[in-house]
Structure formats: structure tokens, C-alpha cells
Design a protein around this motif. Structure first.
Motif: not given
Length: 195
Positions: A136-147, A150-152
Motif C-alpha cells: 500500500v505504501h509503495s503504491c502510495g509513494i509512487t502515485y505521489l511522485m507521479l502526481s 505531472f503537477q496534479w
């Protein structure tokens, strides 16, 4: 392997537990030997029981039931039902912390996968829950970095490292305490239900 009807039942239970756990804050009490002097006091862990529900359904229902319950949870939240902590809707996808919710699906699957690899022992259930929490934390951190890349929406307020500290590092101690409780509950229930 659990029968399809049992997996469907566990996925429904997991969905209900996740929805309820989203709004239920986790607490611990003071140590029993201090109750006579100080009384019984509760201390907040700073997290909700949401992650506990995700891991519990994986430990009790298996990988398919765990993943299915979390897919249903995401679908309900993205279709404007207020099951997420701050409501719901498709706009949640652009929030930088949405990756943690997405991580519930593989986290529950991995937890269920390892929970049924061996006989239910306390340490194997704790290990499976830890693997799910790490996912869960790996997915969350990956999504944070992507966001942030891409400046979401939601990324412009605090720097990336502060967001990782806020959503992962500060939540981890409370989530580990909830994981300990989930491991004990899953151990007892798996032995009571003979599987």
C-alpha cells in the motif's frame, strides 16, 4: 482454497469493514498496571481502522476476496458515494494521496496470497499483513511522485518529501499497531473457523 461463495461473502464483509474503518479512529489504552493510579486513558494512534480492514479481509478471505472488496470500495468512492475520508467522486484521482487507496487492491491481494501459503500462525499472518502494508505504501509513494511530476491538484501545497512524511512515515507507527491487532484477530478467527 476458499469456495467462491465464501470469497464473495468475505469480499462483502471486507467492503463493509473498509467503509466503516475509514471513519473510525484507532486508539490504544494506557497499560493495565497504571489504571489504579491514573485510571483508564485512551491515546489516539493518528490513523483509522481502514488499513486494518484491508489487511483483515486478506488474512481471512484470501487474495481474491481481498482484492475484490477493495475494487468495490474504489468503484463506490469514485461514483460519488461518500465512502472515502473526504467524500468521493472522480476528482479523487487527481489527489496526490489517491495512490494509497489504489494500493489497497494489490495490498489486500498480497496479504491474502501470503496468509494462505501456510497454516495460520501468528507470525505468518503478521508477515502477510506487513507485506500488504508495504505494498500500500509503495503504491502510495509512487502515485505521489507521479502526481508531483505531472503537477496534479493537491501537489502544490507541500513539497514531495513532506507529503511522503505526512502520508507514509507519520502514519506507519499507528498502522503497525493496527496490524498487530489484525494479526491476532485473524489468528483467532482462522482457528475458530478451522481454515
Amino acid at each position: 482454497m476458499l469456495a467462491a461463495s465464501n470469497q464473495l461473502l468475505w469480499s462483502m464483509i471486507g467492503l463493509l469493514l473498509t467503509m466503516g474503518g475509514t471513519f473510525l479512529e484507532a486508539y490504544i489504552t494506557t497499560l493495565p498496571w497504571s489504571w489504579s493510579k491514573l485510571g483508564i486513558h485512551t491515546l489516539s494512534l493518528g490513523v483509522t481502522y481502514q488499513i486494518g480492514a484491508v489487511l483483515l479481509v486478506g488474512c481471512l478471505g484470501g487474495k481474491s476476496a481481498g482484492a475484490l472488496s477493495q475494487i468495490a470500495y474504489l468503484v463506490m468512492g469514485l461514483t460519488l458515494l461518500p465512502v472515502f475520508a473526504d467524500g468521493g467522486g472522480v476528482g479523487y484521482i487527481k489527489l496526490s494521496q489517491f495512490g494509497y487507496l489504489l494500493g489497497f487492491v494489490p495490498g489486500a491481494w498480497i496479504c491474502g496470497f501470503f496468509a494462505f501459503k501456510a497454516r495460520p500462525k501468528l507470525e505468518t499472518l503478521a508477515f502477510s499483513g506487513f507485506c500488504g502494508l508495504l505494498t500500500v505504501h509503495s503504491c502510495g509513494i509512487t502515485y505521489l511522485m507521479l502526481s508531483y511530476f505531472f503537477q496534479w491538484k493537491g501537489t502544490e501545497t507541500i513539497p514531495l518529501m513532506q507529503a511522503i512524511i505526512k502520508y507514509s512515515w507519520l502514519a506507519l507507527p499507528g498502522q503497525l499497531a493496527v496490524l498487530c491487532a489484525v494479526s491476532v484477530i485473524a489468528y483467532v478467527l482462522r482457528h475458530l473457523m478451522f481454515y
